[in-house]
Design a protein around this motif. Sequence first.
Motif, PDB file in Angstrom:
ATOM      1  N   THR A   3     -15.157  -6.009 -13.525  1.00 39.28           N
ATOM      2  CA  THR A   3     -14.046  -6.798 -13.013  1.00 39.28           C
ATOM      3  C   THR A   3     -14.220  -7.040 -11.517  1.00 39.28           C
ATOM      4  N   ILE A   4     -13.411  -7.959 -10.978  1.00 35.42           N
ATOM      5  CA  ILE A   4     -13.457  -8.203  -9.538  1.00 35.42           C
ATOM      6  C   ILE A   4     -12.495  -7.287  -8.791  1.00 35.42           C
ATOM      7  N   PHE A   5     -11.634  -6.602  -9.515  1.00 35.47           N
ATOM      8  CA  PHE A   5     -10.722  -5.619  -8.942  1.00 35.47           C
ATOM      9  C   PHE A   5     -11.053  -4.262  -9.541  1.00 35.47           C
ATOM     10  N   GLU A   6     -10.676  -3.201  -8.835  1.00 33.10           N
ATOM     11  CA  GLU A   6     -10.961  -1.849  -9.298  1.00 33.10           C
ATOM     12  C   GLU A   6      -9.668  -1.088  -9.539  1.00 33.10           C
ATOM     13  N   GLU A   7      -9.734  -0.106 -10.429  1.00 31.81           N
ATOM     14  CA  GLU A   7      -8.587   0.752 -10.663  1.00 31.81           C
ATOM     15  C   GLU A   7      -8.225   1.468  -9.360  1.00 31.81           C
ATOM     16  N   PHE A   8      -6.944   1.592  -9.085  1.00 28.49           N
ATOM     17  CA  PHE A   8      -6.356   2.226  -7.896  1.00 28.49           C
ATOM     18  C   PHE A   8      -6.509   1.384  -6.625  1.00 28.49           C
ATOM     19  N   GLU A   9      -7.008   0.168  -6.755  1.00 26.05           N
ATOM     20  CA  GLU A   9      -7.097  -0.722  -5.601  1.00 26.05           C
ATOM     21  C   GLU A   9      -5.701  -1.245  -5.258  1.00 26.05           C
ATOM     22  N   LYS A  10      -5.432  -1.382  -3.958  1.00 28.70           N
ATOM     23  CA  LYS A  10      -4.165  -1.932  -3.491  1.00 28.70           C
ATOM     24  C   LYS A  10      -4.280  -3.452  -3.495  1.00 28.70           C
ATOM     25  N   VAL A  11      -3.315  -4.110  -4.149  1.00 25.23           N
ATOM     26  CA  VAL A  11      -3.335  -5.567  -4.305  1.00 25.23           C
ATOM     27  C   VAL A  11      -1.944  -6.134  -4.041  1.00 25.23           C
ATOM     28  N   ARG A  12      -1.892  -7.446  -3.964  1.00 25.44           N
ATOM     29  CA  ARG A  12      -0.616  -8.153  -3.816  1.00 25.44           C
ATOM     30  C   ARG A  12      -0.489  -9.174  -4.933  1.00 25.44           C
ATOM     31  N   ILE A  13       0.678  -9.190  -5.564  1.00 35.65           N
ATOM     32  CA  ILE A  13       1.021 -10.249  -6.517  1.00 35.65           C
ATOM     33  C   ILE A  13       1.777 -11.276  -5.681  1.00 35.65           C
ATOM     34  N   SER A  14       1.058 -12.261  -5.173  1.00 37.85           N
ATOM     35  CA  SER A  14       1.633 -13.172  -4.180  1.00 37.85           C
ATOM     36  C   SER A  14       2.827 -13.963  -4.708  1.00 37.85           C
ATOM     37  N   VAL A  55      -0.270  -3.451 -12.592  1.00 37.33           N
ATOM     38  CA  VAL A  55      -0.017  -3.181 -11.175  1.00 37.33           C
ATOM     39  C   VAL A  55       1.325  -2.472 -11.055  1.00 37.33           C
ATOM     40  N   GLU A  56       1.308  -1.331 -10.354  1.00 30.91           N
ATOM     41  CA  GLU A  56       2.526  -0.569 -10.130  1.00 30.91           C
ATOM     42  C   GLU A  56       3.030  -0.842  -8.719  1.00 30.91           C
ATOM     43  N   ASN A  57       4.283  -1.277  -8.611  1.00 33.42           N
ATOM     44  CA  ASN A  57       4.897  -1.568  -7.323  1.00 33.42           C
ATOM     45  C   ASN A  57       4.846  -0.328  -6.436  1.00 33.42           C
ATOM     46  N   GLU A  58       4.568  -0.513  -5.143  1.00 35.51           N
ATOM     47  CA  GLU A  58       4.501   0.633  -4.240  1.00 35.51           C
ATOM     48  C   GLU A  58       5.889   1.131  -3.843  1.00 35.51           C
ATOM     49  N   GLN A  85      -3.801 -13.949 -10.414  1.00 32.35           N
ATOM     50  CA  GLN A  85      -2.476 -13.682  -9.865  1.00 32.35           C
ATOM     51  C   GLN A  85      -2.511 -12.658  -8.727  1.00 32.35           C
ATOM     52  N   LEU A  86      -3.680 -12.056  -8.489  1.00 27.08           N
ATOM     53  CA  LEU A  86      -3.793 -10.954  -7.539  1.00 27.08           C
ATOM     54  C   LEU A  86      -4.599 -11.336  -6.305  1.00 27.08           C
ATOM     55  N   LEU A  87      -4.263 -10.678  -5.191  1.00 30.14           N
ATOM     56  CA  LEU A  87      -5.004 -10.829  -3.948  1.00 30.14           C
ATOM     57  C   LEU A  87      -5.459  -9.456  -3.482  1.00 30.14           C
ATOM     58  N   HIS A  88      -6.711  -9.376  -3.014  1.00 28.50           N
ATOM     59  CA  HIS A  88      -7.205  -8.141  -2.417  1.00 28.50           C
ATOM     60  C   HIS A  88      -6.475  -7.899  -1.100  1.00 28.50           C
ATOM     61  N   ASN A 121      -0.478  -0.939  -6.575  1.00 33.71           N
ATOM     62  CA  ASN A 121      -1.799  -0.433  -6.938  1.00 33.71           C
ATOM     63  C   ASN A 121      -2.105  -0.733  -8.395  1.00 33.71           C
ATOM     64  N   ILE A 122      -3.357  -1.063  -8.652  1.00 36.38           N
ATOM     65  CA  ILE A 122      -3.800  -1.256 -10.033  1.00 36.38           C
ATOM     66  C   ILE A 122      -3.909   0.122 -10.663  1.00 36.38           C
ATOM     67  N   ILE A 123      -3.171   0.329 -11.751  1.00 32.46           N
ATOM     68  CA  ILE A 123      -3.204   1.637 -12.412  1.00 32.46           C
ATOM     69  C   ILE A 123      -3.898   1.593 -13.761  1.00 32.46           C
ATOM     70  N   ASP A 124      -4.190   0.391 -14.250  1.00 34.33           N
ATOM     71  CA  ASP A 124      -4.895   0.272 -15.527  1.00 34.33           C
ATOM     72  C   ASP A 124      -5.559  -1.095 -15.596  1.00 34.33           C
ATOM     73  N   ILE A 125      -6.697  -1.140 -16.258  1.00 35.42           N
ATOM     74  CA  ILE A 125      -7.421  -2.389 -16.505  1.00 35.42           C
ATOM     75  C   ILE A 125      -7.777  -2.406 -17.980  1.00 35.42           C
ATOM     76  N   PHE A 126      -7.470  -3.506 -18.655  1.00 37.83           N
ATOM     77  CA  PHE A 126      -7.797  -3.597 -20.074  1.00 37.83           C
ATOM     78  C   PHE A 126      -8.096  -5.040 -20.458  1.00 37.83           C
ATOM     79  N   VAL A 127      -8.794  -5.193 -21.561  1.00 39.94           N
ATOM     80  CA  VAL A 127      -9.099  -6.517 -22.104  1.00 39.94           C
ATOM     81  C   VAL A 127      -8.190  -6.750 -23.297  1.00 39.94           C
TER      82      VAL A 127
END
Length: 76
Positions: A6-17, A40-43, A67-70, A24-30
């Motif tokens: 993926t282009i994002f990693e688990e536990f990476e901090k992101v913004r849903i603009s 994504v879990e709200n901080e 939908q996400l921004l690094h 933080n991303i807490i899970d990635i699944f297909v």
Amino acid sequence: MRVIQTIFEEFEKVRISAKGITGNIIDIFVGDDGVTYYTVENEAWGDVDDPDAWNIGYAQFICTADQLLHLAEPDR
């Protein structure tokens, strides 16, 4: 165990603009449709007035990569 590239990693901090949410991303699944989804879990603690939110203390959202921004470049 299947590895997902993926282009994002688990536990990476992101913004849903579109929602103004930082978290933080807490899970990635297909999904069954073959699309990679990110939970994504709200901080910030507390419920969010959004029909897409799963309010369980820290609101959670299911998002696609577009939908996400690094917020910072991940360590690779």
